[in-house]
Motif scaffolding. Sequence first.
Motif, PDB file in Angstrom:
ATOM      1  N   ALA A 676      -5.615   5.391  -3.274  1.00 39.99           N
ATOM      2  CA  ALA A 676      -5.218   4.042  -3.685  1.00 39.99           C
ATOM      3  C   ALA A 676      -3.713   3.867  -3.699  1.00 39.99           C
ATOM      4  N   PHE A 677      -2.972   4.942  -3.985  1.00 39.46           N
ATOM      5  CA  PHE A 677      -1.529   4.835  -4.190  1.00 39.46           C
ATOM      6  C   PHE A 677      -0.786   5.876  -3.366  1.00 39.46           C
ATOM      7  N   ALA A 678       0.513   5.611  -3.171  1.00 37.27           N
ATOM      8  CA  ALA A 678       1.352   6.508  -2.381  1.00 37.27           C
ATOM      9  C   ALA A 678       1.416   7.896  -2.996  1.00 37.27           C
ATOM     10  N   TYR A 679       1.483   7.982  -4.330  1.00 34.52           N
ATOM     11  CA  TYR A 679       1.588   9.307  -4.947  1.00 34.52           C
ATOM     12  C   TYR A 679       0.315  10.122  -4.731  1.00 34.52           C
ATOM     13  N   GLU A 680      -0.828   9.452  -4.657  1.00 34.56           N
ATOM     14  CA  GLU A 680      -2.059  10.175  -4.340  1.00 34.56           C
ATOM     15  C   GLU A 680      -1.985  10.773  -2.934  1.00 34.56           C
ATOM     16  N   ILE A 681      -1.424  10.010  -2.002  1.00 35.00           N
ATOM     17  CA  ILE A 681      -1.260  10.504  -0.629  1.00 35.00           C
ATOM     18  C   ILE A 681      -0.405  11.762  -0.623  1.00 35.00           C
ATOM     19  N   ALA A 682       0.693  11.736  -1.390  1.00 34.89           N
ATOM     20  CA  ALA A 682       1.580  12.901  -1.440  1.00 34.89           C
ATOM     21  C   ALA A 682       0.842  14.138  -1.928  1.00 34.89           C
ATOM     22  N   VAL A 683       0.060  13.987  -2.995  1.00 36.14           N
ATOM     23  CA  VAL A 683      -0.678  15.119  -3.545  1.00 36.14           C
ATOM     24  C   VAL A 683      -1.715  15.624  -2.551  1.00 36.14           C
ATOM     25  N   ILE A 684      -2.421  14.707  -1.897  1.00 36.97           N
ATOM     26  CA  ILE A 684      -3.488  15.081  -0.964  1.00 36.97           C
ATOM     27  C   ILE A 684      -2.924  15.785   0.262  1.00 36.97           C
ATOM     28  N   VAL A 685      -1.863  15.232   0.847  1.00 34.34           N
ATOM     29  CA  VAL A 685      -1.283  15.842   2.050  1.00 34.34           C
ATOM     30  C   VAL A 685      -0.723  17.223   1.734  1.00 34.34           C
ATOM     31  N   ARG A 686      -0.039  17.357   0.598  1.00 35.29           N
ATOM     32  CA  ARG A 686       0.504  18.667   0.238  1.00 35.29           C
ATOM     33  C   ARG A 686      -0.622  19.680   0.049  1.00 35.29           C
ATOM     34  N   ASP A 687      -1.717  19.256  -0.580  1.00 32.75           N
ATOM     35  CA  ASP A 687      -2.847  20.168  -0.761  1.00 32.75           C
ATOM     36  C   ASP A 687      -3.503  20.478   0.579  1.00 32.75           C
ATOM     37  N   GLY A 688      -3.568  19.487   1.474  1.00 27.62           N
ATOM     38  CA  GLY A 688      -4.132  19.728   2.798  1.00 27.62           C
ATOM     39  C   GLY A 688      -3.330  20.731   3.597  1.00 27.62           C
ATOM     40  N   LEU A 689      -2.009  20.641   3.517  1.00 26.74           N
ATOM     41  CA  LEU A 689      -1.164  21.616   4.203  1.00 26.74           C
ATOM     42  C   LEU A 689      -1.397  23.019   3.648  1.00 26.74           C
ATOM     43  N   ARG A 690      -1.572  23.112   2.338  1.00 26.11           N
ATOM     44  CA  ARG A 690      -1.846  24.417   1.732  1.00 26.11           C
ATOM     45  C   ARG A 690      -3.182  24.977   2.204  1.00 26.11           C
ATOM     46  N   ARG A 691      -4.211  24.132   2.193  1.00 27.38           N
ATOM     47  CA  ARG A 691      -5.552  24.606   2.537  1.00 27.38           C
ATOM     48  C   ARG A 691      -5.674  24.976   4.010  1.00 27.38           C
TER      49      ARG A 691
END
Length: 895
Positions: A676-691
């Motif tokens: 829903a929000f830009a900060y959610e995108i930041a958290v998701i992308v960073r976690d995706g890069l980690r995974r």
Amino acid sequence: MSDPSRPTTAPVPSELDQLPDRDREETAEWQASLDAVVRNAGPERAAYLIRRVHEFAARSGTALPGLLSSDYINTVPADAQPRFGGDLDMESRITAVNRWNAAAMVTRGARLGLGGHISTYASAAWLYEIGFNHFFRGKDGDGSGDQLFLQGHASPGIYARVFLEGRLSEQQLDAFRREASGHGLPSYPHPRRLPWLWEFPTVSMGLGPLGAVYQARFNRYLHARGIRGTSASRVWAFLGDGEMDEPESTAALTLASREGLDNLTFVVNCNLQRLDGPVRSNSKIVQELEARFRGAGWNVVKTLWGEAWDPLLAQDTTGELVRRLGEVPDAQLQTLAARDAAYIRKSFFTGDVLSVLSASLSDAQVVELFENSRGGHEPLKVYAAYRAAVEHRGAPTVVLAQTVKGHTLGSAFESRNANHQMKKLTMPQFRELRDLLELPIPDSALAGDQVPFWHPGEDSPEVQYLRERRAALGGPAPARRVIAKPLPEPPAKPFEALLAGFGHQEVATTMALVRLVKDLMRDPLNGARWVPIIPDEARTFGMESMFPTAGIYSPQGQTYDPVDADQLLHYKESTTGQLLIEGITEAGSVAEFTAAATSYATHGEPMIPFYIFYAMFGFQRTGDQFWALGDQMGRGFVVGGTAGRTTMTGEGLQHGDGHSHLLAATNPAAVAYDPAFAYEIAVIVRDGLRRMYGERPEDVFYYLTVYNEPKLQPAMPAVPGIEEGIVRGIYRFRPAEPAVGGPRLQLLSSGTAIHWALRAQELLASDWDVHADVWSVTSWTELRRDALRADDARMRGEDRTPFVTRALAGAPGPVLAVSDWMRQVPDQISQWVEQDYYSLGTDGFGLSDTREDVRRYFGVDAESIVVTALDRLARAGQVAPATVAQARARYGLDR
């Protein structure tokens, strides 16, 4: 005086009429000479002379359009065949063993009802064996080796060869199509099921050739950008002639020729049969394919006839035999392969010239011509074709090899329409096959009901030869290797910008994500590994700012002056460009994404593909490719831009995406989020890069849906556990104002729908004294998968509660879920929510109107949420039923 009853023929207009003729007399002389040849030697001689002149002109450098077809004979003449670089007798024995074990493997499985395919490999055995023995490069040599897109139905033959190499055991062959134990062999090339062997899943018809083109192109992209040297790698795609009817099979032919991909070879097994009948019953598939490939700019090599035809063609001084070969339709060629000499003499060798030509042949020789003497069944012919393919420069090559489906399997199989459905041989047929292949298998081994596998022995000359050939070519093939190469953690700064929010500026989540990726591409450690892929609408997604900085990849560079050169964000193509703008082709874009997403295995270089597309045309249009991507264990970010069914104002029925999350949920490898929000995108992308790229990379890809609706983007709230909630799928974004008593409920929402839920929260409190907590659901699908895992754990006796159940435990009142998706999307979690659960969504076709009116139409706007919330509370006895009617009237929902 002219005869009015005789029709007159007017000159046919020609584009040449527009060009100046500097010497009309010379032109007339050439035309008169041609006319004389026609009168004195016939039209065939005239056509031959024209083709010879055309060929000479082309070799001399004269620019002429190419001919689209040639005679129905081999491209490489018999006297021009190169010297064979191997031991033909040894390779024949190896091929015989592989044929036997492939047939035995499928037959043993078929007796258990497992199915399998025998006839495809039987027709293509030499097409593969010549490649494995002389052309296919392994990964132990320089570079990444060759990439092999092998025909799915031929997998038993590949398993048989790998068994002979010593990379598979007899027990594994016996477990063909028996995978539940974890030790069997998959039916087709499935990398996820057999990850040390298969690189590319190819049995979904048409996806192999499309993927091969983009793999060859991505190899060049990696080389041009200095990431991986791929000049020694060649992509080989083995295809069926029936498969070429799939639109994806030929969708990227012009891309391959336009970019001069001479590192690409198609081998089309033209056995003239599709699954249940002739590919072209009344015409000729080889000629059709030749015209299609030549028209697309490919080099075409035909290997149609075996050595038995060479002396006949040499005696064909009149061209009558070549003419006859060109006019017989495919279905009749198929019949000729299954009939006796008398029938062949009567139906094929017609007329005086051909009758005389065939008179010197015995009946056995006549039958041999059509039953066995096809180019694809003879190693010297195949070797000559492959040598011509790899030595060609400047364009990709297709080898059109004619074969007989079911070759060597006996009269019950060969060239029969039903042979695709025939899964096993009888023991008498195996004895016949043994004798034909001259295998030293004793009768005693064939006395029982179970046909044995055959191995000549670890120290046998055949096995030693096979291993020596592979060692000379750089090791085993096919082979898939993954060497751990985790990427450094990305810098924090790009993420911090989104976590801090955008203040009073309204920003669409699409723009927020693009900004994040653009900033990550500046990272000196990982920035070059990002591969942005866009199917034509870069400006729609606000990505034009990347044009002058990252550049658009083109092997030709930029040979023109861009019309917007005077603008800051001008169109800039470069041989080292980073962006891949594919044009209007979602299928091509996914194929490119797959090549980049699997580069970590194919080339040992992890890349971070970022594919953004118009959401409606993602999972719906290319779902089969995404399934193959999961099979191939691709990693990267897939982004559905302009997501949701109600955000695309005016676009109408076919453009409203309300179901891609439902389709993505069916793909086990897709990790789907609806932030829903830009900060959610930041958290998701960073976690995706980690995974996907960290110390313990996972074989998944991320699907994010982002919206084109500008909204306020707040900073990430200081809520305990919020990042875990974002990643796992749910957290409470805004609790209700503290209140004494009064009805309570929970509003769950995802993506752009959170703004409707927040407005509904305000209306419920101000107009009806009802207090609601608003939750952001970042992933309905991940919540469901977590719950399913919890259920599985409980079945094993473990005490585990689903994350969504724990998150909502004890929350007062009913739960109302709303999204810009079909109700089935939020309904995925309903059975794990202990409260009364109800959903709102955008079921049905989309339509054109303002966002406000479309949301009212679907009943998902704030006022509709309020009325539905009151209705659920009324059903629970927490508000009076009359309140619902009052709210409906107040907000105009009773009209």
